[in-house]
Scaffold this active site. Sequence first.
Site, mmCIF file in Angstrom:
data_model
loop_
_atom_site.group_PDB
_atom_site.id
_atom_site.type_symbol
_atom_site.label_atom_id
_atom_site.label_comp_id
_atom_site.label_asym_id
_atom_site.label_seq_id
_atom_site.Cartn_x
_atom_site.Cartn_y
_atom_site.Cartn_z
ATOM 1 N N LYS A 38 0.826 -1.213 0.000
ATOM 2 C CA LYS A 38 0.000 0.000 0.000
ATOM 3 C C LYS A 38 0.858 1.261 0.000
ATOM 4 C CE LYS A 38 -3.735 -2.371 2.459
ATOM 5 N NZ LYS A 38 -4.323 -2.848 1.255
ATOM 6 N N CYS A 39 1.872 1.249 -0.802
ATOM 7 C CA CYS A 39 2.856 2.330 -0.872
ATOM 8 C C CYS A 39 2.795 2.977 -2.259
ATOM 9 C CB CYS A 39 4.247 1.725 -0.621
ATOM 10 S SG CYS A 39 5.631 2.864 -0.795
ATOM 11 N N GLY A 40 3.170 4.225 -2.331
ATOM 12 C CA GLY A 40 3.230 4.889 -3.634
ATOM 13 C C GLY A 40 4.217 4.226 -4.583
#
Length: 159
Positions: free
Chosen positions: A34-36
């Site tokens: 769930k990271c850019g």
Amino acid sequence: MSIYDYNVTTIDHNEVSLDEYKGKVVLIVNTASKCGFTPQYEGLQSLYESYHTKGLEILAFPCNQFMNQEPGTNEDIKQFCSINYNVTFKILNKVDVNGENTHPLYNYLKSRKKGVLGGRVKWNFTKFLVDKNGEVVKRFAPTTPPDKIKKFIEVLLTQ
């Protein structure tokens, strides 16, 4: 010492000695779902498909230390990587890369190649490139896309 002195646990809870990777070029990455930077899984998979038969291994270590961007269970992570990015490189058990519970491999990696924060990992998708002798030769920032690492991998594969 080298990475070959460490054992890791796969996402399926099997212990693996890193000396199984002797003679291989290894890219070690701390990852999060769930990271850019999560779309870098696509670039990592592309590198793996291009260079695996030539001797490249990629080891992904999920980590939930950066804004809880990897909250899932091992099964959640495995399913996410498979469904969304068709990952076929090795995904390991979730680890800490900083702090008192840092996995021993990460203590070693950080001691060999310091980053902008010295002996700490700055964020998800920090990458460590290891040569065929188990030595850490380069560290890449989370912002470095996998395709920018290709030329370094190619050099190490020919050595």
